[in-house]
Scaffold this motif. Structure first.
Motif, PDB file in Angstrom:
ATOM      1  N   UNK A 256      40.718   7.055 -28.532  1.00  0.00           N
ATOM      2  CA  UNK A 256      39.925   8.365 -28.800  1.00  0.00           C
ATOM      3  C   UNK A 256      39.996   8.802 -30.353  1.00  0.00           C
ATOM      4  N   UNK A 257      41.158   8.980 -30.760  1.00  0.00           N
ATOM      5  CA  UNK A 257      41.257   9.061 -32.038  1.00  0.00           C
ATOM      6  C   UNK A 257      40.146   8.217 -32.950  1.00  0.00           C
ATOM      7  N   UNK A 258      40.247   7.115 -32.635  1.00  0.00           N
ATOM      8  CA  UNK A 258      39.254   6.248 -33.415  1.00  0.00           C
ATOM      9  C   UNK A 258      37.824   6.443 -33.236  1.00  0.00           C
ATOM     10  N   UNK A 259      37.238   6.750 -32.026  1.00  0.00           N
ATOM     11  CA  UNK A 259      36.115   7.073 -31.988  1.00  0.00           C
ATOM     12  C   UNK A 259      35.752   8.418 -32.574  1.00  0.00           C
ATOM     13  N   UNK A 260      36.688   9.508 -32.523  1.00  0.00           N
ATOM     14  CA  UNK A 260      36.425  10.688 -33.236  1.00  0.00           C
ATOM     15  C   UNK A 260      36.542  10.743 -34.557  1.00  0.00           C
ATOM     16  N   UNK A 261      37.005   9.672 -35.144  1.00  0.00           N
ATOM     17  CA  UNK A 261      37.449   9.361 -36.906  1.00  0.00           C
ATOM     18  C   UNK A 261      35.926   8.750 -37.332  1.00  0.00           C
ATOM     19  N   UNK A 262      35.417   7.869 -36.291  1.00  0.00           N
ATOM     20  CA  UNK A 262      34.176   7.145 -36.598  1.00  0.00           C
ATOM     21  C   UNK A 262      33.059   8.305 -36.653  1.00  0.00           C
ATOM     22  N   UNK A 263      32.977   9.096 -35.507  1.00  0.00           N
ATOM     23  CA  UNK A 263      32.220  10.073 -35.612  1.00  0.00           C
ATOM     24  C   UNK A 263      32.170  11.141 -36.912  1.00  0.00           C
ATOM     25  N   UNK A 264      33.403  11.328 -37.267  1.00  0.00           N
ATOM     26  CA  UNK A 264      33.608  12.282 -38.496  1.00  0.00           C
ATOM     27  C   UNK A 264      33.074  11.413 -39.871  1.00  0.00           C
ATOM     28  N   UNK A 265      33.187   9.993 -39.866  1.00  0.00           N
ATOM     29  CA  UNK A 265      32.870   9.185 -41.110  1.00  0.00           C
ATOM     30  C   UNK A 265      31.467   9.223 -41.139  1.00  0.00           C
ATOM     31  N   UNK A 266      30.766   9.000 -39.983  1.00  0.00           N
ATOM     32  CA  UNK A 266      29.261   9.234 -39.854  1.00  0.00           C
ATOM     33  C   UNK A 266      28.917  10.467 -40.385  1.00  0.00           C
ATOM     34  N   UNK A 267      29.243  11.614 -39.844  1.00  0.00           N
ATOM     35  CA  UNK A 267      28.974  13.012 -40.325  1.00  0.00           C
ATOM     36  C   UNK A 267      29.123  12.900 -41.754  1.00  0.00           C
ATOM     37  N   UNK A 268      30.363  12.539 -42.358  1.00  0.00           N
ATOM     38  CA  UNK A 268      30.620  12.753 -43.602  1.00  0.00           C
ATOM     39  C   UNK A 268      29.472  12.109 -44.639  1.00  0.00           C
ATOM     40  N   UNK A 269      29.095  10.618 -44.084  1.00  0.00           N
ATOM     41  CA  UNK A 269      28.179   9.906 -44.897  1.00  0.00           C
ATOM     42  C   UNK A 269      26.864  10.792 -44.902  1.00  0.00           C
ATOM     43  N   UNK A 270      26.497  11.051 -43.871  1.00  0.00           N
ATOM     44  CA  UNK A 270      25.173  11.891 -43.735  1.00  0.00           C
ATOM     45  C   UNK A 270      25.091  13.307 -44.671  1.00  0.00           C
ATOM     46  N   UNK A 271      26.300  14.010 -44.452  1.00  0.00           N
ATOM     47  CA  UNK A 271      26.341  15.091 -45.580  1.00  0.00           C
ATOM     48  C   UNK A 271      26.414  14.806 -46.919  1.00  0.00           C
ATOM     49  N   UNK A 272      26.960  13.687 -47.536  1.00  0.00           N
ATOM     50  CA  UNK A 272      26.827  13.105 -48.697  1.00  0.00           C
ATOM     51  C   UNK A 272      25.344  12.709 -48.974  1.00  0.00           C
ATOM     52  N   UNK A 273      24.533  12.374 -48.242  1.00  0.00           N
ATOM     53  CA  UNK A 273      23.087  12.211 -48.401  1.00  0.00           C
ATOM     54  C   UNK A 273      22.423  13.391 -48.389  1.00  0.00           C
ATOM     55  N   UNK A 274      23.026  14.556 -47.625  1.00  0.00           N
ATOM     56  CA  UNK A 274      22.249  15.876 -47.695  1.00  0.00           C
ATOM     57  C   UNK A 274      22.537  16.765 -48.792  1.00  0.00           C
ATOM     58  N   UNK A 275      23.456  16.320 -49.737  1.00  0.00           N
ATOM     59  CA  UNK A 275      23.836  17.412 -50.632  1.00  0.00           C
ATOM     60  C   UNK A 275      23.236  17.009 -51.883  1.00  0.00           C
ATOM     61  N   UNK A 276      22.137  16.238 -52.021  1.00  0.00           N
ATOM     62  CA  UNK A 276      21.528  15.917 -53.379  1.00  0.00           C
ATOM     63  C   UNK A 276      21.146  17.485 -53.756  1.00  0.00           C
ATOM     64  N   UNK A 277      20.652  17.548 -55.108  1.00  0.00           N
ATOM     65  CA  UNK A 277      20.056  18.750 -55.506  1.00  0.00           C
ATOM     66  C   UNK A 277      19.850  18.593 -57.174  1.00  0.00           C
TER      67      UNK A 277
END
Length: 156
Positions: free
Chosen positions: A49-70
């Motif tokens: 379960x923790x690995x699922x949650x960490x995978x979801x968090x990693x995907x969110x982090x990657x998308x947040x990095x893409x969204x931070x451009x300015x």
């Protein structure tokens, strides 16, 4: 003389609003779905379960990095925040602001002969907005390079 509109008031921040909203929304949804699946699957142990949650968090982090451009312009220069880094430029370092047809984002031609991508202005979803932002940044660069090129009066 250029036919550019007058430059906007400083400071000004350029960022791809629609793309940012889509990326952050997708990141939250993906995280919630993966975490929800982890909680609903009864046969999973705590580690799985923790690995699922960490995978979801990693995907969110990657998308947040893409969204931070300015691109942030102020009186002293421009700060370009891209996916993997941040660079501060003085106005004098910017020779030209380019957004050619087919370009995925604005490119800044620099005085050292290199070119810096500025992902904060990208015509993907909101093409007209990106064109207007590129023109505004170009007007700012030209206004500041013209003001720095003016001869200074000698002091007596």
């Amino acid at each position: 003389m250029s036919d550019l509109p007058p430059p906007p008031r400083l400071p000004v921040t350029f960022r791809p609003g629609h793309t940012r909203a889509i990326l952050l929304t997708a990141g939250v949804v993906i995280f919630l779905v993966i975490s929800g699946i982890a909680m609903l699957l009864e046969h999973l142990g705590p580690g799985s379960r923790l690995s699922f949650i960490l995978t979801g968090a990693l995907i969110f982090w990657a998308l947040a990095q893409l969204a931070r451009v300015k691109v942030v312009a102020d009186e002293s220069g421009v700060t370009v925040v891209n996916i993997a880094g941040k660079r501060r430029l003085a106005w004098a370092e910017i020779v030209r602001v380019n957004l050619r047809p087919g370009d995925p984002w604005v490119f800044l031609d620099l005085s050292d002969g290199t070119s810096l991508p500025a992902l904060g202005i990208q015509p993907g979803i909101a093409k007209q907005r990106a064109i207007a932002d590129a023109r505004a940044l170009r007007a700012l660069a030209e206004a500041h390079s013209a003001s720095s090129a003016l001869p200074h009066e000698p002091r007596s």
